[in-house]
Design an enzyme around this catalytic site. Sequence first.
Site: not given
Length: 307
Positions: A47-48
């Site tokens: 996930l960013d």
Amino acid sequence: MNKPKARFRALDGILLLDKPPGLSSNQALQQVRHLFRAEKGGHTGSLDPLATGLLPLCFGEATKIAGLLLGARKAYEAEAVLGVVTDSDDADGAVLRERPLPALDEAAIEAALAPLRGPIRQRAPIYSALKQGGEPLYAKARRGEPIEAPEREVEVHRFELLGRDGPRLRLHVECGSGTYVRSLVRDLGEALGCGAHVAALRRLWVEPFLRPRMYTLDALRGLAERGEDALDACLLPVEAGLEAFPRVDLDAEGERRLGFGQSVACVAGADGPVAVFGATGRCLGIAQRQGDRLAPQRLFRWAVNAG
């Protein structure tokens, strides 16, 4: 006085973390791994740093199936801002240009969403972990090198408007492996004629964890103060990550032969990977079925016979 070095332990299981914003997936993993004092850990798809939500973490033997979860279907809720384009396609990037918003109604937005559903060709963001020449694109981008981000085919099962507040859109996305929500939003903005970027992103679920009981870092820290038993109660068994796979049960002899790396007979079925369970009902790992034969593929340590 030097702080005593943490002693890590063998620990098997899956934790469904509610990742906070501002941390990379690996930073979140390492914080949780140290709380659990787990010897070995991995995550199942990044996930960013901007993003929040479900990040399945695998410890011990569960890391053997982490790669299988990477290709799973995922769901997100995203907030997009129209009229502003950034170099990373999200709010963490530098603004490249601002454009006026055209007159848009729900019909116009739906017309722009429709071509972005189904099997589509997608260009990855230049700030992404995709590798080119053995190096992540983000490393090249940070050095200012010119980048031609690759295109690849991805599957978008749902891409829908949930609501709108001026230039801000709330969007629901369900997609397959390798899909970048940032790219979807970028391409939506271009289709609308004004550009767009992701301002907020939350991952809701990842197959097979469709109704996940997630734990925040703060909740885990609180449990850690109560002791390892309280923390360990948050873990799902390794088998929870294999619920989407067909199940094959073996008798004691079949379990023994599989543990020695030998193929075994099984009930005929569709070819492909299956979750194999032993005579006691415990999962042994993943095997490849071809007709009525099973070949071991990825077995857990308790299934492998050393003799």
